[in-house]
Scaffold this motif. Sequence first.
Motif, PDB file in Angstrom:
ATOM      1  N   GLU A 187      -0.674  -8.118  -9.807  1.00 14.96           N
ATOM      2  CA  GLU A 187      -1.872  -7.433  -8.458  1.00 14.96           C
ATOM      3  C   GLU A 187      -1.419  -6.080  -8.410  1.00 14.96           C
ATOM      4  O   GLU A 187      -1.806  -4.846  -9.208  1.00 14.96           O
ATOM      5  CB  GLU A 187      -1.726  -8.126  -7.633  1.00 14.96           C
ATOM      6  CG  GLU A 187      -2.889  -7.013  -6.743  1.00 14.96           C
ATOM      7  CD  GLU A 187      -3.238  -8.207  -4.964  1.00 14.96           C
ATOM      8  OE1 GLU A 187      -4.208  -7.251  -4.407  1.00 14.96           O
ATOM      9  OE2 GLU A 187      -2.714  -9.590  -4.980  1.00 14.96           O
ATOM     10  N   PHE A 188       0.435  -5.883  -8.274  1.00 14.62           N
ATOM     11  CA  PHE A 188       0.794  -4.807  -8.239  1.00 14.62           C
ATOM     12  C   PHE A 188       0.609  -3.841  -9.517  1.00 14.62           C
ATOM     13  O   PHE A 188       0.034  -2.636  -9.432  1.00 14.62           O
ATOM     14  CB  PHE A 188       2.371  -5.158  -7.898  1.00 14.62           C
ATOM     15  CG  PHE A 188       3.522  -3.340  -7.199  1.00 14.62           C
ATOM     16  CD1 PHE A 188       2.522  -2.431  -5.779  1.00 14.62           C
ATOM     17  CD2 PHE A 188       4.258  -2.994  -7.998  1.00 14.62           C
ATOM     18  CE1 PHE A 188       3.287  -1.468  -6.129  1.00 14.62           C
ATOM     19  CE2 PHE A 188       4.450  -2.186  -7.584  1.00 14.62           C
ATOM     20  CZ  PHE A 188       4.611  -1.298  -6.748  1.00 14.62           C
ATOM     21  N   LEU A 189       0.915  -4.579 -10.243  1.00 11.63           N
ATOM     22  CA  LEU A 189       1.459  -3.250 -11.678  1.00 11.63           C
ATOM     23  C   LEU A 189      -0.500  -2.733 -11.399  1.00 11.63           C
ATOM     24  O   LEU A 189      -0.506  -2.054 -12.492  1.00 11.63           O
ATOM     25  CB  LEU A 189       2.015  -4.147 -12.835  1.00 11.63           C
ATOM     26  CG  LEU A 189       3.504  -4.608 -12.055  1.00 11.63           C
ATOM     27  CD1 LEU A 189       4.201  -5.289 -13.707  1.00 11.63           C
ATOM     28  CD2 LEU A 189       4.299  -2.780 -12.630  1.00 11.63           C
ATOM     29  N   ARG A 190      -0.809  -4.143 -11.924  1.00 10.91           N
ATOM     30  CA  ARG A 190      -2.777  -3.381 -12.240  1.00 10.91           C
ATOM     31  C   ARG A 190      -2.724  -2.079 -11.040  1.00 10.91           C
ATOM     32  O   ARG A 190      -3.539  -1.305 -11.332  1.00 10.91           O
ATOM     33  CB  ARG A 190      -3.014  -4.634 -11.345  1.00 10.91           C
ATOM     34  CG  ARG A 190      -3.112  -5.619 -12.893  1.00 10.91           C
ATOM     35  CD  ARG A 190      -4.524  -6.761 -13.297  1.00 10.91           C
ATOM     36  NE  ARG A 190      -4.428  -7.487 -11.647  1.00 10.91           N
ATOM     37  CZ  ARG A 190      -3.902  -8.649 -11.786  1.00 10.91           C
ATOM     38  NH1 ARG A 190      -3.322  -8.879 -13.134  1.00 10.91           N
ATOM     39  NH2 ARG A 190      -3.640  -9.488 -11.039  1.00 10.91           N
ATOM     40  N   ALA A 191      -2.880  -2.398 -10.099  1.00 11.33           N
ATOM     41  CA  ALA A 191      -3.266  -1.556  -8.918  1.00 11.33           C
ATOM     42  C   ALA A 191      -2.164  -0.214  -9.225  1.00 11.33           C
ATOM     43  O   ALA A 191      -2.712   0.599  -9.029  1.00 11.33           O
ATOM     44  CB  ALA A 191      -2.719  -2.059  -7.535  1.00 11.33           C
ATOM     45  N   ILE A 192      -0.508   0.163  -9.746  1.00 15.21           N
ATOM     46  CA  ILE A 192      -0.777   1.686 -10.253  1.00 15.21           C
ATOM     47  C   ILE A 192      -0.083   2.268 -11.662  1.00 15.21           C
ATOM     48  O   ILE A 192      -0.002   2.739 -11.594  1.00 15.21           O
ATOM     49  CB  ILE A 192       0.761   1.423  -9.567  1.00 15.21           C
ATOM     50  CG1 ILE A 192       2.223   0.069 -10.645  1.00 15.21           C
ATOM     51  CG2 ILE A 192       1.267   0.896  -8.326  1.00 15.21           C
ATOM     52  CD1 ILE A 192       3.507   0.421 -10.645  1.00 15.21           C
ATOM     53  N   GLY A 193      -0.947   0.734 -12.193  1.00 14.45           N
ATOM     54  CA  GLY A 193      -1.280   1.571 -13.332  1.00 14.45           C
ATOM     55  C   GLY A 193      -2.335   2.772 -13.512  1.00 14.45           C
ATOM     56  O   GLY A 193      -1.727   3.484 -14.704  1.00 14.45           O
ATOM     57  N   PRO A 194      -3.132   2.475 -13.213  1.00 15.24           N
ATOM     58  CA  PRO A 194      -4.123   4.023 -13.205  1.00 15.24           C
ATOM     59  C   PRO A 194      -3.249   4.886 -13.014  1.00 15.24           C
ATOM     60  O   PRO A 194      -2.996   6.382 -13.261  1.00 15.24           O
ATOM     61  CB  PRO A 194      -4.997   3.921 -12.278  1.00 15.24           C
ATOM     62  CG  PRO A 194      -4.989   2.520 -12.629  1.00 15.24           C
ATOM     63  CD  PRO A 194      -4.056   1.498 -12.522  1.00 15.24           C
ATOM     64  N   HIS A 195      -2.244   4.576 -12.099  1.00 19.96           N
ATOM     65  CA  HIS A 195      -2.032   6.436 -11.331  1.00 19.96           C
ATOM     66  C   HIS A 195       0.109   6.528 -12.133  1.00 19.96           C
ATOM     67  O   HIS A 195      -0.284   7.832 -12.622  1.00 19.96           O
ATOM     68  CB  HIS A 195      -0.882   5.748 -10.209  1.00 19.96           C
ATOM     69  CG  HIS A 195      -1.809   5.550  -8.594  1.00 19.96           C
ATOM     70  ND1 HIS A 195      -3.433   6.217  -8.735  1.00 19.96           N
ATOM     71  CD2 HIS A 195      -2.293   4.361  -7.940  1.00 19.96           C
ATOM     72  CE1 HIS A 195      -3.344   6.204  -7.748  1.00 19.96           C
ATOM     73  NE2 HIS A 195      -3.214   4.471  -7.846  1.00 19.96           N
ATOM     74  N   THR A 249      11.558  -1.810  -5.441  1.00 17.43           N
ATOM     75  CA  THR A 249      11.433  -2.135  -4.000  1.00 17.43           C
ATOM     76  C   THR A 249      10.125  -3.351  -3.902  1.00 17.43           C
ATOM     77  O   THR A 249      10.114  -3.946  -3.261  1.00 17.43           O
ATOM     78  CB  THR A 249      10.808  -0.875  -2.752  1.00 17.43           C
ATOM     79  OG1 THR A 249       9.592  -0.672  -3.655  1.00 17.43           O
ATOM     80  CG2 THR A 249      11.803   0.532  -2.886  1.00 17.43           C
ATOM     81  N   VAL A 250       9.343  -3.282  -4.649  1.00 19.11           N
ATOM     82  CA  VAL A 250       7.814  -4.264  -5.093  1.00 19.11           C
ATOM     83  C   VAL A 250       9.050  -5.704  -6.132  1.00 19.11           C
ATOM     84  O   VAL A 250       8.332  -6.211  -5.592  1.00 19.11           O
ATOM     85  CB  VAL A 250       6.913  -3.554  -4.747  1.00 19.11           C
ATOM     86  CG1 VAL A 250       5.967  -4.327  -4.932  1.00 19.11           C
ATOM     87  CG2 VAL A 250       6.563  -2.793  -3.738  1.00 19.11           C
ATOM     88  N   VAL A 251       9.136  -5.412  -7.500  1.00 21.32           N
ATOM     89  CA  VAL A 251       9.319  -5.818  -8.088  1.00 21.32           C
ATOM     90  C   VAL A 251      10.457  -6.250  -8.678  1.00 21.32           C
ATOM     91  O   VAL A 251      10.572  -5.730  -9.311  1.00 21.32           O
ATOM     92  CB  VAL A 251       8.102  -6.027  -9.772  1.00 21.32           C
ATOM     93  CG1 VAL A 251       8.015  -7.089 -10.710  1.00 21.32           C
ATOM     94  CG2 VAL A 251       6.825  -5.627  -8.588  1.00 21.32           C
ATOM     95  N   PRO A 310       0.828  -1.372  -0.288  1.00 26.68           N
ATOM     96  CA  PRO A 310       0.218   0.128   0.038  1.00 26.68           C
ATOM     97  C   PRO A 310       0.615   1.481   0.384  1.00 26.68           C
ATOM     98  O   PRO A 310       0.649   2.068  -0.377  1.00 26.68           O
ATOM     99  CB  PRO A 310      -0.570  -0.339   1.752  1.00 26.68           C
ATOM    100  CG  PRO A 310      -0.764  -1.869   1.545  1.00 26.68           C
ATOM    101  CD  PRO A 310       0.344  -2.150   1.012  1.00 26.68           C
ATOM    102  N   ARG A 311       2.008   1.306   1.215  1.00 26.09           N
ATOM    103  CA  ARG A 311       2.576   2.128   0.975  1.00 26.09           C
ATOM    104  C   ARG A 311       3.596   2.738  -0.390  1.00 26.09           C
ATOM    105  O   ARG A 311       3.897   4.108  -1.034  1.00 26.09           O
ATOM    106  CB  ARG A 311       3.793   2.156   1.849  1.00 26.09           C
ATOM    107  CG  ARG A 311       3.433   2.678   3.242  1.00 26.09           C
ATOM    108  CD  ARG A 311       4.563   2.724   3.965  1.00 26.09           C
ATOM    109  NE  ARG A 311       5.705   1.809   4.042  1.00 26.09           N
ATOM    110  CZ  ARG A 311       5.902   0.655   4.704  1.00 26.09           C
ATOM    111  NH1 ARG A 311       4.961   0.927   6.282  1.00 26.09           N
ATOM    112  NH2 ARG A 311       7.126   0.310   5.282  1.00 26.09           N
ATOM    113  N   ALA A 312       3.619   1.886  -1.519  1.00 27.05           N
ATOM    114  CA  ALA A 312       4.931   1.838  -2.283  1.00 27.05           C
ATOM    115  C   ALA A 312       3.245   1.935  -3.967  1.00 27.05           C
ATOM    116  O   ALA A 312       3.370   3.318  -4.533  1.00 27.05           O
ATOM    117  CB  ALA A 312       4.565   0.450  -3.477  1.00 27.05           C
ATOM    118  N   VAL A 313       2.017   1.651  -3.975  1.00 25.81           N
ATOM    119  CA  VAL A 313       0.899   2.047  -4.603  1.00 25.81           C
ATOM    120  C   VAL A 313       0.691   3.594  -3.906  1.00 25.81           C
ATOM    121  O   VAL A 313       0.759   4.780  -5.208  1.00 25.81           O
ATOM    122  CB  VAL A 313      -0.383   1.711  -4.459  1.00 25.81           C
ATOM    123  CG1 VAL A 313      -1.362   2.590  -4.949  1.00 25.81           C
ATOM    124  CG2 VAL A 313      -0.101  -0.092  -4.741  1.00 25.81           C
TER     125      VAL A 313
END
Length: 381
Positions: free
Chosen positions: A155-163, A36-38, A7-10
């Motif tokens: 999942e992480f890349l899908r979460a940050i994709g819109p940002h 830091t995540v992937v 969540p902090r990375a997103v």
Amino acid sequence: MESEVLPRAVDKVARLAGQPTDLATFWRSCTEVITTVVPHFWAPCFFTLDPASLLVTSHFHEGLDEFPPEALAHEYYGDDVQKLVDVVRTPTGVSTIHEATGGDPSSSPRWQFNMSMGGDQELIARLRTRQGETWGAVGLYREPGAPMFGDGDKEFLRAIGPHLALGARQAMTFGEATDPEVPDGPGLVVIDSAWQIRSTTAGADHWISRLPDGDLEHGRLPTAVLSVAAQGLRDRKLGQPSTVAFARVLAKDGTWLLLHGAPLEGDDQPRVAVIIEPAHPARIYPLLMSAYELTERERDVVKLVLTGSSTTEIAQTLVVSPLTVQNHLKSVFEKTGVRSRRDLVGKIFFTHYEPRFRENEQRVLRGRPIRGGPVPHATQN
């Protein structure tokens, strides 16, 4: 611990997306967070896409100043899996080359090229805003023997994709608005907490004059500009993360304009940058009309071909029969001098987009902002 890191990375990527900056700086900042995540090999490869056509307008891969010509040719003329437009059109917007090849990528020319560059695995994720506009894609790579990309990575890349998509759009618009080499670019106005204009770009008066109640000559800002600025200044006053405020406004001439802005950081005096630009990424339409003299319906067909739609999908979208679509395509092929859909896509890319793609590589090296969209007056091959 992992549940706290994600969540902090997103949130960090979301904050970066709300800061007015140039695109290369934005990509570099996001790379630090993604790493830091992937874990990945070398560096991410970021692409910007024209939302109107889904054709590539730039890439940014730290350490790779020039994208290999053979890879670019294969993207548009080759027969393979994992092409950017194909990944963008998938339901999830995320794909790995091992998944796309059923676990055996050895027959894929794309994989073979990646291996020649030192990478084995490839994960591509689309960058699409929550409003549905696709502004880019990002590729991550892992060397032979590394763990496979997993569900958590996707999942992480899908979460940050819109940002990432929002940040790319903001960064390109901000860069064009502040670049003196782009006289017809978006307009930029910097406003302080006393609602005073602190600075403007050369084209700002043009855009403000098109808004219903604006008069920059007499210091009167349009209501829409003040509204967007107020949102940014409120976030700054409350100490909230920088977010991009948006407003869609009908101009005096009946066209729609988009306003967006964000607080400027690093100054004791609260300020907000408001950018004004055309609301729709439609530069491909006049380009097609002027370059190839296509009819309005032929333009619609070509746009859908560029974005990967099948004959059936085009017919459904335009509410015509598949036979009508084929007839339109036959006419388009004659006018553009090609024989197939793939040749049509390749010709439009290499005639109008590849010059922008290569220009952007040089702009990055010179520290200039990256530009979006096709080159309108590129010489036809």
